[in-house]
Design a protein around this motif. Sequence first.
Motif, short mmCIF file in Angstrom:
data_model
loop_
_atom_site.label_atom_id
_atom_site.label_comp_id
_atom_site.label_asym_id
_atom_site.label_seq_id
_atom_site.Cartn_x
_atom_site.Cartn_y
_atom_site.Cartn_z
N PRO A 48 -24.71 -12.91 -69.09
CA PRO A 48 -24.64 -12.75 -70.55
C PRO A 48 -23.21 -12.78 -71.08
O PRO A 48 -22.97 -13.17 -72.22
N ALA A 49 -22.25 -12.43 -70.24
CA ALA A 49 -20.84 -12.43 -70.68
C ALA A 49 -20.21 -13.82 -70.60
O ALA A 49 -19.23 -14.09 -71.29
N ASP A 50 -20.77 -14.70 -69.77
CA ASP A 50 -20.22 -16.05 -69.61
C ASP A 50 -21.38 -16.96 -69.20
O ASP A 50 -21.75 -17.03 -68.03
N THR A 51 -21.95 -17.68 -70.16
CA THR A 51 -23.17 -18.45 -69.90
C THR A 51 -22.96 -19.60 -68.92
O THR A 51 -23.91 -20.21 -68.48
N ARG A 52 -21.71 -19.92 -68.56
CA ARG A 52 -21.46 -20.95 -67.55
C ARG A 52 -21.71 -20.42 -66.14
O ARG A 52 -21.94 -21.19 -65.22
#
Length: 156
Positions: free
Chosen positions: A88-92
């Motif tokens: 959720p903090a970095d969708t990559r």
Amino acid sequence: MSSTPPGFELPLRLFLAFRVLIDELHAELGRQGHPDIRPMHGFVMQAIGPDGTTAVDLGRTLGVTKQAAGKTVEALERIGYVERTRDPADTRRKIVRLTPYGMDALARSAAIFDDLRARWAAELGEDRLRALEADLRTMTPANLWRLDIPGWFGAP
């Protein structure tokens, strides 16, 4: 002739004791609905933990390459123990998480290990088993959760 066992017997006996416990654990896990789980999976699921991790961090924790960690994650995903989700903090980034089935396997493992310890205590006596555990604590590092054994067993 000396009655002292040869030095090589100690690590072999320790490894054999480990193997006996792990084989008994997996036989019981199979009876309790987890027939496909393997010893290596336990190290991996412990390394994933309740909060999940990335394949890169998993490989680092286990002492294996990201690719080796990824193959194990794929195998665990196929048999329903883990899932990959977006961070959720970095969708990559993809996070590997334990499924409820994976959490069930870890909970059952803990209970089975308690039962196995109780069997050893009944056979050896609680005092002797506690003394053995205390001696092993004296002779081994304090970090009980060293999970890099897969990498240690691998090729240099």
